[in-house]
Design an enzyme around this catalytic site. Structure first.
Site, mmCIF file in Angstrom:
data_model
loop_
_atom_site.group_PDB
_atom_site.id
_atom_site.type_symbol
_atom_site.label_atom_id
_atom_site.label_comp_id
_atom_site.label_asym_id
_atom_site.label_seq_id
_atom_site.Cartn_x
_atom_site.Cartn_y
_atom_site.Cartn_z
ATOM 1 N N LYS A 216 0.849 -1.200 0.000
ATOM 2 C CA LYS A 216 0.000 0.000 0.000
ATOM 3 C C LYS A 216 0.877 1.239 0.000
ATOM 4 O O LYS A 216 1.470 1.602 1.007
ATOM 5 C CB LYS A 216 -0.935 0.049 1.210
ATOM 6 C CG LYS A 216 -2.031 1.110 0.968
ATOM 7 C CD LYS A 216 -2.653 1.660 2.215
ATOM 8 C CE LYS A 216 -1.870 2.778 2.846
ATOM 9 N NZ LYS A 216 -1.733 4.005 2.033
ATOM 10 N N GLU A 291 9.765 0.997 10.682
ATOM 11 C CA GLU A 291 10.851 1.970 10.494
ATOM 12 C C GLU A 291 10.186 3.335 10.612
ATOM 13 O O GLU A 291 9.404 3.725 9.751
ATOM 14 C CB GLU A 291 11.515 1.758 9.139
ATOM 15 C CG GLU A 291 12.879 2.422 9.053
ATOM 16 C CD GLU A 291 12.804 3.787 8.418
ATOM 17 O OE1 GLU A 291 12.711 4.777 9.191
ATOM 18 O OE2 GLU A 291 12.813 3.873 7.188
ATOM 19 N N CYS A 325 13.707 10.381 6.953
ATOM 20 C CA CYS A 325 13.562 9.977 8.356
ATOM 21 C C CYS A 325 14.867 10.122 9.131
ATOM 22 O O CYS A 325 14.853 10.296 10.333
ATOM 23 C CB CYS A 325 12.982 8.580 8.469
ATOM 24 S SG CYS A 325 13.818 7.416 7.423
ATOM 25 N N GLU A 422 9.830 15.619 15.453
ATOM 26 C CA GLU A 422 10.257 15.479 14.059
ATOM 27 C C GLU A 422 9.461 16.448 13.184
ATOM 28 O O GLU A 422 8.231 16.434 13.198
ATOM 29 C CB GLU A 422 10.011 14.050 13.587
ATOM 30 C CG GLU A 422 10.490 13.811 12.170
ATOM 31 C CD GLU A 422 10.288 12.374 11.701
ATOM 32 O OE1 GLU A 422 9.211 11.810 11.957
ATOM 33 O OE2 GLU A 422 11.218 11.830 11.080
HETATM 34 P P1 ADP Z 1 2.363 11.110 7.336
HETATM 35 O O1 ADP Z 1 1.519 11.515 8.507
HETATM 36 O O2 ADP Z 1 3.598 11.873 7.194
HETATM 37 O O3 ADP Z 1 1.559 11.013 6.083
HETATM 38 P P2 ADP Z 1 2.004 8.377 8.005
HETATM 39 O O4 ADP Z 1 2.760 7.593 9.007
HETATM 40 O O5 ADP Z 1 0.636 8.818 8.347
HETATM 41 O O6 ADP Z 1 2.887 9.626 7.628
HETATM 42 O O7 ADP Z 1 1.925 7.592 6.623
HETATM 43 C C1 ADP Z 1 2.770 6.539 6.212
HETATM 44 C C2 ADP Z 1 1.933 5.435 5.590
HETATM 45 O O8 ADP Z 1 1.076 4.898 6.593
HETATM 46 C C3 ADP Z 1 1.008 5.875 4.464
HETATM 47 O O9 ADP Z 1 0.965 4.840 3.475
HETATM 48 C C4 ADP Z 1 -0.339 5.994 5.150
HETATM 49 O O10 ADP Z 1 -1.409 5.814 4.273
HETATM 50 C C5 ADP Z 1 -0.255 4.853 6.145
HETATM 51 N N1 ADP Z 1 -1.131 4.978 7.320
HETATM 52 C C6 ADP Z 1 -1.536 6.108 7.941
HETATM 53 N N2 ADP Z 1 -2.340 5.827 8.978
HETATM 54 C C7 ADP Z 1 -2.464 4.476 9.020
HETATM 55 C C8 ADP Z 1 -3.168 3.549 9.875
HETATM 56 N N3 ADP Z 1 -3.895 3.977 10.885
HETATM 57 N N4 ADP Z 1 -3.036 2.232 9.611
HETATM 58 C C9 ADP Z 1 -2.277 1.783 8.603
HETATM 59 N N5 ADP Z 1 -1.608 2.597 7.764
HETATM 60 C C10 ADP Z 1 -1.690 3.922 7.971
#
Ligand code: ADP
Ligand code: MG
Length: 518
Positions: A216, A291, A325, A422
């Site tokens: 994804k 990570e 990161c 961060e």
């Molecule tokens: P940012 O906030 O900088 O977008 P995220 O950690 O939210 O960073 O996003 C990294 C990845 O995690 C993206 O692919 C996002 O769609 C996914 N993501 C965000 N929230 C969730 C969740 N609750 N469960 C699973 N995947 C998630």
């Protein structure tokens, strides 16, 4: 030898920075055609519509304009992808394939990435905002090289024979060995900062180990993963071995993490979401590797050459617009050279040429999204309110697109939000120090522990510092350097597990002990 930062930034050339931001050139016809394609998901070797027909808009960060729409995978699509990955894992050509067969497929994919490198770099630039130049020297060759390196691991996975001393049955003898098996169906959730490279970091080792995958990509940057999906089909991976679901994290991502048919989750992203994922995965006892975020210190000792430190610090924080990161976001410089380094770094920040990714000569692109631009500007504002001074940058650019000027904050205090949290943007907080114990304490005073760098030519000082720094990677006289053979991951809240190298095989395999009474 040309310093690494000189390849990316012409830091001294301040004439460049005076130029206004150019408009984004029109992408090539191949890229326009790809962006106009029907929103589809890759499930079981075919491009299929999402059951709901819902779509997600994708933007060019340099213009703020919509450039494409992708499918929004819902719960039914997640079920279909998990079923396809499960079937491909349990039966059919994939579990029958020899390790050398998997190796050949991974090599073929890396060759296809190489063949389409120019298009991939352009697509990555238009969707993420990074420069085409950077995508073509870092992201795309990185993706190619990760598939190539991991291809080799397919044929090198091995177990062991062990001696036992099992008592209770007089005279009994045992033949005991430990085998390594693929962990199963893996959900891989990746972020938007290096979309193609992150997809490669995840898919390559899992496929080498014999797992099947559901990838994804981030909702902001799904395009290169979809193009990679086309290349995966062209390479000839059997149906269901790699499935690609575009969708939002809170829905598609969360559904994958909760799904009982998924054996393991591999995630790269924010610490906040990593914690949610780790908790959710517990219910189905999934294997989890994370990570996560960082607030990586860069420590400049008094003997360091000022010019080298300036170039290194600029590279550590402004590379990829700071959306890294391991970005060197906390700069600690010895008092003896602090003022000279800050003066040099501020000049360097002002000289970096901002612009759209496809424009020749752009050195730093916009941030990935409006949301990220606002987040970074809010952090700068909070720093200002808490008493930090701005030595360079500190604002957006009055131009369409999500630009933030390379920013240097000084007069910061350890408790300020800009020092603790961060930011994930081109913002460095600089502090002075006088002795080594003080800087070690300061460097480790963070919930994060992903990367760190030490700048010195004093060999003993470097070696004495390295074991004291709590971070998964410590660089000396460089920063942000990665290799597929070098384990990567975090101490503390920066994550769980190590990717790359031999270490990543632990993440994608289960050990099976076999004990035979002979
Ligand atoms: P940012 O906030 O900088 O977008 P995220 O950690 O939210 O960073 O996003 C990294 C990845 O995690 C993206 O692919 C996002 O769609 C996914 N993501 C965000 N929230 C969730 C969740 N609750 N469960 C699973 N995947 C998630
Ligand atoms: Mg998010």
């Amino acid at each position: 030898m040309e310093a690494y930062h000189e390849v990316l930034f012409s830091l001294g050339d301040s004439i460049m920075s005076a130029q206004p931001i150019a408009s984004q050139p029109v992408p090539s016809s191949a890229i326009r055609a790809f962006m106009a394609r029907k929103p589809r998901l890759l499930i079981n070797g075919e491009w299929v519509d999402a059951r709901s027909d819902k779509t997600i808009a994708v933007f060019d960060p340099a213009t703020g304009q919509e450039i494409a729409r992708v499918a929004d995978a819902g719960p039914e699509d997640v079920n279909r992808a998990v079923a396809a990955a499960r079937a491909a894992f349990e039966s059919g050509p994939w579990p029958e394939m020899s390790p050398a067969g998997r190796e050949a497929l991974l090599w073929k994919l890396s060759d296809l990435i190489e063949r389409h490198a120019a298009d991939l770099a352009e697509l990555e630039s238009v969707n993420n905002g990074k420069t085409r130049f950077m995508a073509s020297i870092i992201d795309v060759p990185g993706a190619r090289d990760w598939f190539r390196y991991m291809a080799g691991w397919a044929t090198k996975i091995e177990g062991s024979t062990i001696q036992t001393s099992i008592g209770g049955v007089p005279g009994a003898k045992f033949h005991t060995y430990v085998a390594r098996e693929p962990v199963g169906v893996v959900a891989q959730i990746v972020p938007w900062n290096f979309p193609l490279a992150m997809a490669a970091w995840k898919l390559a080792p899992a496929l080498a180990a014999g797992c099947t995958c559901i990838l994804k990509p981030a909702e902001q940057t799904p395009l290169s993963a979809l193009r990679l999906g086309e290349l995966i089909l062209e390479a000839g991976f059997p149906p269901g071995v790699v499935n690609i679901l575009t969708g939002f994290g809170e829905t598609t991502g969360a559904a994958l993490v909760a799904h009982p048919g998924v054996d393991k989750v591999a995630f790269t992203g924010s610490t906040e979401v990593g914690k949610i994922i780790n908790k959710s995965a517990t219910d189905t006892m999934k294997r989890v590797s994370l990570e996560l975020g960082g607030k990586s210190p860069m420590i400049v000792l008094p003997d360091a050459d000022v010019g080298t430190a300036v170039g290194g610090a600029a590279m550590a924080i402004f590379f990829n617009s700071g959306q890294v990161c391991t970005a060197g976001s906390r700069l600690y410089v010895h008092s003896k050279i602090f003022d000279s380094v800050i003066e040099g770094l501020s000049g360097a920040a002002n000289a970096i040429r901002l612009g759209p990714g496809l424009e020749q000569g752009t050195e730093m692109g916009p941030l990935v999204s409006k949301e990220q631009q606002e987040r970074v500007l809010n952090y700068i504002e909070s720093g200002r309110k808490e008493g930090a001074s701005i030595a360079a940058g500190g604002e957006a650019v009055a131009h369409p697109g999500y630009y933030v000027k390379p920013t240097v904050l000084v007069s910061v205090k350890p408790q300020m939000k800009v020092v603790r949290e961060e930011i994930f943007g081109p913002v460095v907080v600089a502090q002075r120090f006088d002795d080594l114990d003080e800087v070690v304490r300061a460097a480790n005073d963070s919930p994060y522990g992903l990367g760190a760098s030490i700048w010195t030519n004093n060999l003993s000082a470097a070696h004495r510092l390295i074991p004291r720094i709590k971070a998964g990677t410590v660089w000396v006289n460089c920063h942000n350097m990665l290799d597929p053979n070098m384990p990567f991951g975090g101490f503390k809240s920066s994550g769980i597990g190590r990717e790359h190298g031999r270490a990543v095989m632990d993440l994608y395999t289960e050990l099976k002990s076999v004990c035979i009474l002979i």
